[in-house]
Design an enzyme around this catalytic site. Structure first.
Site, PDB file in Angstrom:
ATOM      1  N   CYS B 108       0.976  -1.244  -0.050  1.00 14.05           N
ATOM      2  CA  CYS B 108      -0.157   0.058   0.071  1.00 14.05           C
ATOM      3  C   CYS B 108       0.789   1.156   0.083  1.00 14.05           C
ATOM      4  O   CYS B 108       1.452   1.715   0.936  1.00 14.05           O
ATOM      5  CB  CYS B 108      -0.820  -0.206   1.286  1.00 14.05           C
ATOM      6  SG  CYS B 108      -1.717   1.584   1.373  1.00 14.05           S
ATOM      7  N   CYS B 111      -0.491   4.185   2.216  1.00 15.49           N
ATOM      8  CA  CYS B 111      -0.721   4.101   3.635  1.00 15.49           C
ATOM      9  C   CYS B 111      -0.402   2.525   4.192  1.00 15.49           C
ATOM     10  O   CYS B 111       1.054   2.621   3.983  1.00 15.49           O
ATOM     11  CB  CYS B 111      -2.098   4.541   4.261  1.00 15.49           C
ATOM     12  SG  CYS B 111      -3.362   3.778   3.174  1.00 15.49           S
ATOM     13  N   SER B 112      -1.087   1.968   4.688  1.00 10.92           N
ATOM     14  CA  SER B 112      -0.771   0.466   5.164  1.00 10.92           C
ATOM     15  C   SER B 112      -1.821  -0.219   4.899  1.00 10.92           C
ATOM     16  O   SER B 112      -2.005  -1.324   5.797  1.00 10.92           O
ATOM     17  CB  SER B 112      -0.301   0.693   6.526  1.00 10.92           C
ATOM     18  OG  SER B 112      -1.386   1.292   7.402  1.00 10.92           O
ATOM     19  N   CYS B 113      -2.634  -0.410   3.944  1.00 13.49           N
ATOM     20  CA  CYS B 113      -3.866  -1.079   3.938  1.00 13.49           C
ATOM     21  C   CYS B 113      -3.350  -2.685   3.850  1.00 13.49           C
ATOM     22  O   CYS B 113      -2.282  -3.056   2.993  1.00 13.49           O
ATOM     23  CB  CYS B 113      -4.542  -0.782   2.701  1.00 13.49           C
ATOM     24  SG  CYS B 113      -5.187   0.720   2.524  1.00 13.49           S
TER      25      CYS B 113
END
Lengths: 225, 204
Positions: B108, B111-113
């Site tokens: 991602c 972000c950090s999906c």
């Protein structure tokens, strides 16, 4: 022009440092606490997931770069709580004004946590926007990655993939448009696709000619190629 | 003040991160907006109940049962929900299959999906600037840092999770795993193999 969080393709970040599979889920106790406070505050129902992403992304570039992961979360949350009127600047300064808060009846209780996390928050919605592209069709992303509704607003087209030619891999259905939802302009659901790009479309010196990058992109980010 | 308070209210909280979290938790708790016991429950959920063992169960089942695998690749969300794996950050699941021709890897960049119900909370490296920046531009160099070298004629497909779709990689079943039970197979499936930065263990 996007914001500091949009770092795909950037140079200079050094090596990736893998972790043992059995490393602790939270490297520090406060990491778990930061995650839990953020989730619990979200259940007060004063913002949606796109608003909370935007709150982290609009940290100043200096803060974003120097903060560790959960510092971004907790700082974005503090900003959001004030922005939405849940807390005041005086509250953050620690001025003692305890007492009944109008939102206290919404507070997530321990016994409700399991159900709340299991319920999730699906982002697919019925939409009246006609599906414009079919699987295999060639498309091109918008030439400039930017929120078209709000100057400097939240968007999901990374800069590295703007103006690139790709092909539709699959239709995911119709989903909430974050560019609108992050700014309380409505959910504005529209078709969402997985779009495949050859690395030679994205990079001046692709690592390998047969590799691809797939991005999930909303229909309004795409034009026929 | 180093910041304009109105643009950056967080600067009013203590700068040290653990204290910053504690301060915000205390303020919210005193106003009745947070139940500290609920925080303990959330932490316990992701520390002890939801983690990569869920994804490993799905992968081992796909290796053992061709009909399950076909259904999983067709509509992962409902198939894994039937096993009890649904919830926050896993509302829309897609499973992508590794083959000798194609290796899949998930990132991602924004972000950090990450698919929480199947893998739990992402490891630190997944959330790092280095991984987010480089996985899309030089996945093979990143894989080398994980000790993974692919054959030159295997193409790499990197999935950048830019929407609410969450991706799980179905790794190839390792050689020498014939005859193993689903449980024994699950023990071979490491977390990184389901993100695409690792390969399953080979049975000894």
């Amino acid at each position: 022009m996007t914001r500091i969080h949009d770092m795909g393709g950037r140079f200079g970040d050094g090596s990736v440092v893998p972790e043992a599979e059995d490393a602790p889920v939270f490297a520090e106790d406060w990491h778990g606490r930061a995650l839990a406070v953020t989730l619990a505050a979200g259940f007060l129902g004063q913002w949606n997931i796109d608003i909370s992403r935007h709150a982290r992304e609009k940290l100043s570039p200096k803060d974003y770069a120097r903060f560790s992961y959960y510092e971004k979360w907790i700082s974005g949350l503090a900003d959001l709580l004030v922005d939405k009127g849940v807390l005041t600047l005086e509250d953050l300064r620690g001025v003692d004004r305890d007492g009944d808060h109008p939102l206290a009846e919404r507070t997530l209780k321990a016994e409700a946590v399991a159900d709340a996390l299991a319920k999730g928050g699906p982002a697919d919605r019925p939409s009246s926007v006609e599906v414009r592209f079919e699987t295999g069709q060639a498309v091109r992303t918008l030439g400039q990655s930017a929120n078209r509704l709000v100057e400097g607003g939240h968007t999901r087209l990374p800069a590295y993939a703007s103006g690139a030619k790709g092909r539709i891999l699959r239709l995911h259905g119709t989903h909430v448009l974050p560019d609108s939802n992050a700014h309380e302009l409505g959910e504005a659901p529209e078709p969402l696709y997985a779009v495949a790009f050859s690395t030679s479309e994205l990079w001046a010196n692709p690592e390998h000619p047969s590799d691809e990058v797939v991005l999930d992109l909303w229909q309004s980010y795409l034009e026929p190629a | 003040m180093p910041h304009d308070d109105h643009d950056h209210p967080h600067a009013l909280l203590p700068p040290e991160p653990a204290l910053r979290v504690k301060a915000l938790e205390t303020i919210l708790t005193r106003k009745g907006l947070i139940d500290p016991a609920a925080l303990d429950e959330i932490i316990d959920t992701y520390q002890n109940k939801i983690g990569p063992q869920n994804g490993a169960h799905v992968v081992a089942k796909a290796w053992s049962d061709p009909d399950f695998k076909a259904a999983l690749l067709e509509d992962a969300t409902s198939v894994v929900a039937d096993l009890g794996y649904y919830g926050r950050q896993g509302e829309h699941m897609v499973v992508v299959e590794n083959t000798p021709e194609q290796h899949n890897m998930v990132v991602c960049t924004l972000c950090s999906c990450y698919p929480w119900p199947l893998l739990g909370i992402p490891p630190g490296w997944y959330k790092s600037d280095a991984y987010r920046a480089r996985a899309v531009r030089e996945p093979r160099k990143v894989l080398a840092e994980f000790g993974v070298t692919l054959p030159e004629d295997t193409s790499v497909r990197v999935w950048d999770s830019t929407a609410e779709i969450r991706y799980l990689v179905l790794p190839m079943r390792p050689e020498g795993s014939e005859g193993l039970s689903e449980e024994e197979l699950a023990a071979l499936v490491i977390r990184d193999s389901m993100i695409g930065t690792g390969l399953p263990k080979v049975p000894s």
